[in-house]
Design a protein around this motif. Structure first.
Motif, PDB file in Angstrom:
ATOM      1  N   GLU A 187      -1.909   4.609  -2.948  1.00  0.00           N
ATOM      2  CA  GLU A 187      -3.326   4.357  -2.687  1.00  0.00           C
ATOM      3  C   GLU A 187      -3.686   4.479  -1.212  1.00  0.00           C
ATOM      4  N   PHE A 188      -2.710   4.314  -0.323  1.00  0.00           N
ATOM      5  CA  PHE A 188      -3.000   4.421   1.109  1.00  0.00           C
ATOM      6  C   PHE A 188      -3.378   5.840   1.510  1.00  0.00           C
ATOM      7  N   VAL A 200       4.932   7.076   5.956  1.00  0.00           N
ATOM      8  CA  VAL A 200       5.036   5.632   6.162  1.00  0.00           C
ATOM      9  C   VAL A 200       5.079   4.906   4.823  1.00  0.00           C
ATOM     10  N   ALA A 201       4.118   5.217   3.939  1.00  0.00           N
ATOM     11  CA  ALA A 201       4.034   4.530   2.653  1.00  0.00           C
ATOM     12  C   ALA A 201       5.274   4.778   1.801  1.00  0.00           C
ATOM     13  N   GLN A 222       5.044  -6.827  -1.355  1.00  0.00           N
ATOM     14  CA  GLN A 222       5.539  -6.733   0.012  1.00  0.00           C
ATOM     15  C   GLN A 222       5.407  -5.313   0.549  1.00  0.00           C
ATOM     16  N   ILE A 223       5.613  -4.316  -0.316  1.00  0.00           N
ATOM     17  CA  ILE A 223       5.433  -2.918   0.099  1.00  0.00           C
ATOM     18  C   ILE A 223       4.010  -2.695   0.607  1.00  0.00           C
ATOM     19  N   LEU A 224       3.028  -3.132  -0.186  1.00  0.00           N
ATOM     20  CA  LEU A 224       1.635  -2.943   0.192  1.00  0.00           C
ATOM     21  C   LEU A 224       1.297  -3.710   1.469  1.00  0.00           C
ATOM     22  N   LYS A 225       1.826  -4.920   1.585  1.00  0.00           N
ATOM     23  CA  LYS A 225       1.569  -5.723   2.782  1.00  0.00           C
ATOM     24  C   LYS A 225       2.164  -5.060   4.026  1.00  0.00           C
ATOM     25  N   SER A 226       3.392  -4.586   3.910  1.00  0.00           N
ATOM     26  CA  SER A 226       4.052  -3.948   5.057  1.00  0.00           C
ATOM     27  C   SER A 226       3.356  -2.658   5.454  1.00  0.00           C
ATOM     28  N   ALA A 227       3.046  -1.817   4.464  1.00  0.00           N
ATOM     29  CA  ALA A 227       2.388  -0.542   4.768  1.00  0.00           C
ATOM     30  C   ALA A 227       1.030  -0.767   5.416  1.00  0.00           C
ATOM     31  N   ALA A 228       0.264  -1.712   4.900  1.00  0.00           N
ATOM     32  CA  ALA A 228      -1.056  -1.999   5.472  1.00  0.00           C
ATOM     33  C   ALA A 228      -0.934  -2.478   6.917  1.00  0.00           C
TER      34      ALA A 228
END
Length: 272
Positions: free
Chosen positions: A36-37, A53-54, A64-70
């Motif tokens: 989604e990023f 990055v994503a 945690q993946i979404l939090k880290s990527a954001a």
């Protein structure tokens, strides 16, 4: 072992996979998925950096993946491309001081991004670097991925677990996921890369897709490694030669959507 078992009615399997594809290959089902990023970036030079990055952070719990990527993308600012091409390794390390994503720390993230910036400055884009590793007689993209990996990891600083090595036995799920995002172009995968065709892609093999491959009879191997990924990809090629990862996104919803489970797939191979 790859391909369909002789005693399986091919059309029945195709019909099942197509029904799942039609239902779930939709943007409405993307969240939660680091893919989604990429949707926020129309400019390909930005999207390929965001995708890297994503994809490299796509291991562990999805929250945690979404939090880290954001968090990483927020620190990179309005132009991730400009960030990687104009920042020094030292300033990157300072920017990501204190960062942690499972096994990876800020210095490893900085090494990955600095390597990406060096590649873009040398080749013009990450796509061009992959293309430089392609061979006319290629059976798959492993040599090209190895070239990209080698260019990204040149120097003393290592990205560690963030970037899998295609030269080893790992299935390199995250790199093949990155390729799927960047090469396929439809209502889910944004695409943009033209140096390779969807027909050349490999299944991003993780534990879930390994189970799918075993259930469908594409492999009997117990390890989710590169050899297994090649076998599972060959199985899907027997169904859709022009796009063997066509069903990857929709089939991974089997592990996410509560109304879907493995029982919707025909049992071709019974695990011992």
């Amino acid at each position: 072992m790859g391909g369909l078992k002789p005693n399986v009615h091919r059309q029945a399997l195709v019909d099942t996979l197509e029904a799942i594809y039609r239902q779930y290959h939709q943007r409405a089902y993307v969240h939660p998925d680091p893919l989604e990023f990429l949707y926020a970036w129309e400019d390909l030079k930005e999207r390929e950096v965001v995708g890297l990055v994503a994809a490299c952070l796509a291991y562990g719990r999805v929250a945690q993946i979404l939090k880290s990527a954001a968090a990483v993308l927020q620190k990179m600012g309005p132009s991730p491309h400009r960030f990687i091409t104009r920042s020094t390794l030292k300033t990157m390390s300072q920017t990501f001081s204190g960062f942690r994503h499972r096994f990876a720390d800020g210095d490893q993230l900085a090494a990955l991004l600095y390597g990406a910036g060096r590649v873009v400055r040398q080749f013009g884009s990450l796509e061009n670097c992959l293309a430089a590793g392609l061979t006319p007689d290629r059976e798959n993209l492993l040599a090209a991925l190895a070239h990209l990996f080698g260019q990204l990891t040149r120097g003393r600083n290592s990205p560690g677990h963030l970037l899998p090595d295609p030269g080893k036995t790992s299935a390199c799920k995250r790199l093949h996921l990155y390729l799927r995002w960047m090469v396929r172009e439809d209502r889910v995968d944004p695409g943009g890369w033209r140096c390779v065709a969807p027909s050349e892609l490999m299944v991003p093999l993780d534990t879930h897709m390994h189970h799918v491959g075993r259930r469908l009879g594409f492999t009997q191997r117990g390890q989710a490694d590169m050899r297994t990924a090649l076998e599972v990809t060959a199985g899907f090629k027997a169904i859709c030669a022009e796009d063997p990862v066509r069903y990857d996104f929709s089939l991974t919803r089997l592990g996410i959507r509560s109304e879907l489970d493995m029982d919707c797939l025909p049992l071709v191979y019974q695990q011992p």
